[in-house]
Design a protein around this motif. Structure first.
Motif, PDB file in Angstrom:
ATOM      1  N   GLY A  89      11.184 -18.916   5.137  1.00  0.00           N
ATOM      2  CA  GLY A  89      10.034 -18.050   5.454  1.00  0.00           C
ATOM      3  C   GLY A  89      10.429 -16.596   5.366  1.00  0.00           C
ATOM      4  N   GLY A 145       8.398 -13.863   5.571  1.00  0.00           N
ATOM      5  CA  GLY A 145       7.358 -12.960   6.050  1.00  0.00           C
ATOM      6  C   GLY A 145       7.966 -11.937   6.997  1.00  0.00           C
ATOM      7  N   LEU A 146       7.159 -11.520   7.983  1.00  0.00           N
ATOM      8  CA  LEU A 146       7.650 -10.513   8.934  1.00  0.00           C
ATOM      9  C   LEU A 146       8.919 -10.977   9.647  1.00  0.00           C
ATOM     10  N   ASP A 172      10.605 -19.763   0.209  1.00  0.00           N
ATOM     11  CA  ASP A 172       9.241 -19.302   0.505  1.00  0.00           C
ATOM     12  C   ASP A 172       8.380 -19.673  -0.703  1.00  0.00           C
ATOM     13  N   PRO A 173       7.175 -20.176  -0.459  1.00  0.00           N
ATOM     14  CA  PRO A 173       6.326 -20.523  -1.607  1.00  0.00           C
ATOM     15  C   PRO A 173       5.813 -19.299  -2.359  1.00  0.00           C
ATOM     16  N   ARG A 174       5.902 -18.124  -1.765  1.00  0.00           N
ATOM     17  CA  ARG A 174       5.378 -16.920  -2.438  1.00  0.00           C
ATOM     18  C   ARG A 174       6.484 -16.286  -3.288  1.00  0.00           C
ATOM     19  N   VAL A 215      11.311 -25.690   1.867  1.00  0.00           N
ATOM     20  CA  VAL A 215      12.410 -25.696   2.848  1.00  0.00           C
ATOM     21  C   VAL A 215      13.328 -26.903   2.652  1.00  0.00           C
ATOM     22  N   THR A 265       9.102 -19.863   9.612  1.00  0.00           N
ATOM     23  CA  THR A 265       7.863 -20.270   8.945  1.00  0.00           C
ATOM     24  C   THR A 265       6.740 -20.339   9.992  1.00  0.00           C
ATOM     25  N   HIS A 304       3.971 -21.479  12.725  1.00  0.00           N
ATOM     26  CA  HIS A 304       4.198 -22.387  13.859  1.00  0.00           C
ATOM     27  C   HIS A 304       4.037 -23.861  13.511  1.00  0.00           C
ATOM     28  N   HIS A 349      10.263 -28.510   9.687  1.00  0.00           N
ATOM     29  CA  HIS A 349      11.387 -27.797   9.062  1.00  0.00           C
ATOM     30  C   HIS A 349      12.671 -27.940   9.879  1.00  0.00           C
ATOM     31  N   GLU A 398      12.523 -20.160  15.232  1.00  0.00           N
ATOM     32  CA  GLU A 398      11.654 -19.155  15.844  1.00  0.00           C
ATOM     33  C   GLU A 398      10.824 -19.742  16.992  1.00  0.00           C
ATOM     34  N   ARG A 439      -1.629  -9.214   4.962  1.00  0.00           N
ATOM     35  CA  ARG A 439      -0.398  -9.486   5.726  1.00  0.00           C
ATOM     36  C   ARG A 439       0.796  -9.545   4.770  1.00  0.00           C
TER      37      ARG A 439
HETATM   38  N1  LIG Z   1      10.739 -13.160  17.188  1.00  0.00           N
HETATM   39  C1  LIG Z   1       9.980 -12.233  16.647  1.00  0.00           C
HETATM   40  O1  LIG Z   1      10.083 -11.061  16.967  1.00  0.00           O
HETATM   41  C2  LIG Z   1       8.961 -12.660  15.632  1.00  0.00           C
HETATM   42  C3  LIG Z   1       8.247 -11.717  14.895  1.00  0.00           C
HETATM   43  C4  LIG Z   1       7.310 -12.182  13.973  1.00  0.00           C
HETATM   44  C5  LIG Z   1       7.092 -13.545  13.824  1.00  0.00           C
HETATM   45  N2  LIG Z   1       7.808 -14.430  14.553  1.00  0.00           N
HETATM   46  C6  LIG Z   1       7.661 -15.878  14.370  1.00  0.00           C
HETATM   47  O2  LIG Z   1       8.054 -16.160  13.026  1.00  0.00           O
HETATM   48  C7  LIG Z   1       7.248 -17.196  12.484  1.00  0.00           C
HETATM   49  C8  LIG Z   1       6.545 -16.679  11.231  1.00  0.00           C
HETATM   50  O3  LIG Z   1       5.683 -15.620  11.591  1.00  0.00           O
HETATM   51  P1  LIG Z   1       5.507 -14.349  10.652  1.00  0.00           P
HETATM   52  O4  LIG Z   1       4.839 -13.322  11.499  1.00  0.00           O
HETATM   53  O5  LIG Z   1       6.751 -14.000   9.957  1.00  0.00           O
HETATM   54  O6  LIG Z   1       4.447 -14.906   9.611  1.00  0.00           O
HETATM   55  P2  LIG Z   1       4.178 -14.306   8.166  1.00  0.00           P
HETATM   56  O7  LIG Z   1       2.819 -14.755   7.797  1.00  0.00           O
HETATM   57  O8  LIG Z   1       4.460 -12.852   8.149  1.00  0.00           O
HETATM   58  O9  LIG Z   1       5.260 -15.017   7.252  1.00  0.00           O
HETATM   59  C9  LIG Z   1       5.327 -16.411   7.098  1.00  0.00           C
HETATM   60  C10 LIG Z   1       6.084 -16.679   5.807  1.00  0.00           C
HETATM   61  O10 LIG Z   1       6.324 -18.070   5.725  1.00  0.00           O
HETATM   62  C11 LIG Z   1       6.022 -18.469   4.395  1.00  0.00           C
HETATM   63  N3  LIG Z   1       5.676 -19.891   4.391  1.00  0.00           N
HETATM   64  C12 LIG Z   1       4.494 -20.465   4.651  1.00  0.00           C
HETATM   65  N4  LIG Z   1       4.595 -21.796   4.524  1.00  0.00           N
HETATM   66  C13 LIG Z   1       5.887 -22.051   4.198  1.00  0.00           C
HETATM   67  C14 LIG Z   1       6.607 -23.238   3.919  1.00  0.00           C
HETATM   68  N5  LIG Z   1       6.025 -24.441   4.003  1.00  0.00           N
HETATM   69  N6  LIG Z   1       7.911 -23.137   3.608  1.00  0.00           N
HETATM   70  C15 LIG Z   1       8.525 -21.938   3.544  1.00  0.00           C
HETATM   71  N7  LIG Z   1       7.882 -20.776   3.787  1.00  0.00           N
HETATM   72  C16 LIG Z   1       6.585 -20.841   4.111  1.00  0.00           C
HETATM   73  C17 LIG Z   1       4.872 -17.584   3.970  1.00  0.00           C
HETATM   74  O11 LIG Z   1       4.732 -17.532   2.552  1.00  0.00           O
HETATM   75  C18 LIG Z   1       5.309 -16.259   4.578  1.00  0.00           C
HETATM   76  O12 LIG Z   1       6.138 -15.523   3.709  1.00  0.00           O
HETATM   77  C19 LIG Z   1       6.331 -17.623  13.606  1.00  0.00           C
HETATM   78  O13 LIG Z   1       6.978 -18.659  14.295  1.00  0.00           O
HETATM   79  C20 LIG Z   1       6.254 -16.410  14.516  1.00  0.00           C
HETATM   80  O14 LIG Z   1       5.961 -16.736  15.851  1.00  0.00           O
HETATM   81  C21 LIG Z   1       8.746 -14.012  15.434  1.00  0.00           C
END
Ligand SMILES: NC(=O)c1ccc[n+]([C@@H]2O[C@H](COP(=O)([O-])OP(=O)(O)OC[C@H]3O[C@@H](n4cnc5c(N)ncnc54)[C@H](O)[C@@H]3O)[C@@H](O)[C@H]2O)c1
Length: 425
Positions: free
Chosen positions: A44, A46-47, A69-71, A90, A106, A108, A114, A128, A309
């Protein structure tokens, strides 16, 4: 800002201790962990993935060897930046022999699937928050971790912030007595940052309860010793266009009689960084602003929120400076009352209040992720469980689900799967 040397002198005087400098340093500073190389695969990008990549780069002992990541855009950027392997799922990442620890960042709804895939492939795991969406999923992860003999740390959460960990060590040292009351509050823009559709649906793990409350639960459990007895909570959905919990307040009762209150709002009207000298959650200075995320969301009305996002928060798109922020990471205001003093988190570390007055303690710059790597290294080197292990993660997930249940049923809910924070934390 107060220097380390003065910190140690101050704390020794404050706490009437006659211990050596080394002992004092170990009280407020993050203890060093044994050297243990970590070959990390990121699930994953993302953020959360982007934040973990930055933390790994700054750690010095972590190699970023693969990601999934699928993107295409964040994956391509990652593979280019680290000359690393890239996968669109994954399961393939977990088969990569170069990877020995998988970080699962990834959405929730995929955490259990995963984590179990990583465990079955013999990989250690940083998972996470929240650990999973149900207790049955937590049990399935627990079973997989035990069966395949791997180590799992639940994180990142803001319980790993150096200020929280330092306050925990001051408590554990016993010098200002037992913790009696904890208050933690945070007012943010959470619900008005661009969100994936499932993040607006509580049944799919959306809303602040699944995403933000785990930080408060982990902070409260870390400072209060871990074993909650019950919760009485209320939640609110404020905006029919974002039909999931935006606010939550809860009263937590520990088994030993300590109590805690948590208050969270993601409504983006007021921002409690105002109480933190306008230092943001990561520890970076920010412009004073309220409701700006609401305005920004309207501005991008042509794009889907998922697209917004991805464009703003993915690895490669999000530009994070390659150094720890100048102030401490935090999750709003946390204040705790002990029998002989009080403490609160502060932009530079924490402040201790006792009969002599207020005493500020500045801590070393941090991403807030050092403790995760240290706990993992300690566990891998000693064979002991990490402090935020599967049992700890399940207990926090139980507390999160109980908060939601209490709010729905408007009654106190008992907790039965709680674990203690080890005394040596
Ligand atoms: N601890 C922290 O400070 C913090 C901050 C942000 C997010 N998080 C946690 O991180 C997790 C993701 O949240 P986020 O905000 O990064 O979301 P996001 O939407 O920013 O990113 C999610 C990423 O996962 C990818 N993804 C989706 N399905 C997938 C799959 N099957 N296999 C691999 N990758 C896949 C998406 O393409 C995307 O790039 C959540 O559990 C969230 O609670 C924690």
């Amino acid at each position: 800002m107060i220097s380390w040397r003065r910190n140690r002198r101050q704390i020794r005087k404050l706490l009437s201790m006659s211990t050596s400098d080394a002992a004092m340093t170990s009280l407020v500073e993050e203890p060093a962990a044994p050297h243990h190389p970590i070959n990390l695969g990121i699930a994953g990008l993302g953020l959360a993935g982007a934040l973990m990549v930055r933390a790994a780069q700054l750690d010095g002992g972590v190699s970023l060897v693969a990601a999934a990541d699928p993107r295409a855009a964040p994956l391509k950027a990652f593979m280019h930046d680290f000359d690393a392997n890239g996968y669109t799922n994954v399961q393939d990442l977990c088969k990569d022999e170069a990877v020995d620890v998988v970080y699962i960042g990834t959405p929730h709804q995929f955490h259990a699937e995963h984590a179990i895939a990583a465990a079955a492939a013999g990989k250690h795991i940083i998972l996470e928050k929240p650990m999973a969406l149900t207790l049955a999923e937590c049990d399935a992860i627990l079973e997989a971790v035990q069966r395949y003999g791997v180590c799992l740390v639940v994180g990142h959460t803001h319980a790993y912030d150096p200020g929280i960990r330092a306050m925990r060590r001051v408590i554990a040292a016993g010098h200002i007595g037992r913790v009696r009351m904890i208050t933690t509050l945070n007012y943010t823009d959470f619900m008005y940052r661009p969100r994936r559709p499932e993040e607006l649906d509580t049944d799919a793990g959306g809303g602040i309860v699944f995403n933000q409350i785990p930080h408060q639960i982990e902070i409260i459990r870390t400072l209060g010793g871990g074993k909650l007895r019950s919760v009485r909570a209320s939640c609110g959905v404020l905006d029919p266009t974002r039909p999931t919990e935006t606010i939550a307040s809860a009263f937590w009762d520990f088994k030993d009689g300590t109590t805690a209150t948590s208050v969270y709002s993601g409504a983006d009207f007021f921002n409690s960084d105002e109480f933190h000298d306008w230092v943001d959650e990561s520890g970076a200075p920010r412009d004073p602003q309220h409701a700006s995320s609401r305005r920004k969301l309207k501005h991008y009305a042509g794009l889907s929120e998922s697209e917004q996002r991805a464009q703003q928060f993915s690895y490669g798109a999000l530009k994070l400076p390659l150094h720890a922020p100048m102030y401490q990471p935090h999750f709003g205001i946390t204040i705790l009352t002990c029998e002989r003093g009080e403490m609160r988190s502060s932009p530079s570390g924490f402040t201790l209040y006792d009969e002599h007055g207020a005493h500020n303690f500045a801590l070393s710059p941090s991403t807030g992720y050092e403790g995760i790597f240290n706990d993992l290294r300690l566990a891998l080197s000693t064979g002991n469980s990490p402090r935020h292990d599967v049992h700890w993660g399940k207990a926090s997930a139980e507390a999160m689900l109980a908060l939601l249940q209490s709010a729905r049923e408007r009654k106190e809910v008992a907790l039965t799967h709680q674990t203690a924070m080890p005394h040596d934390y």
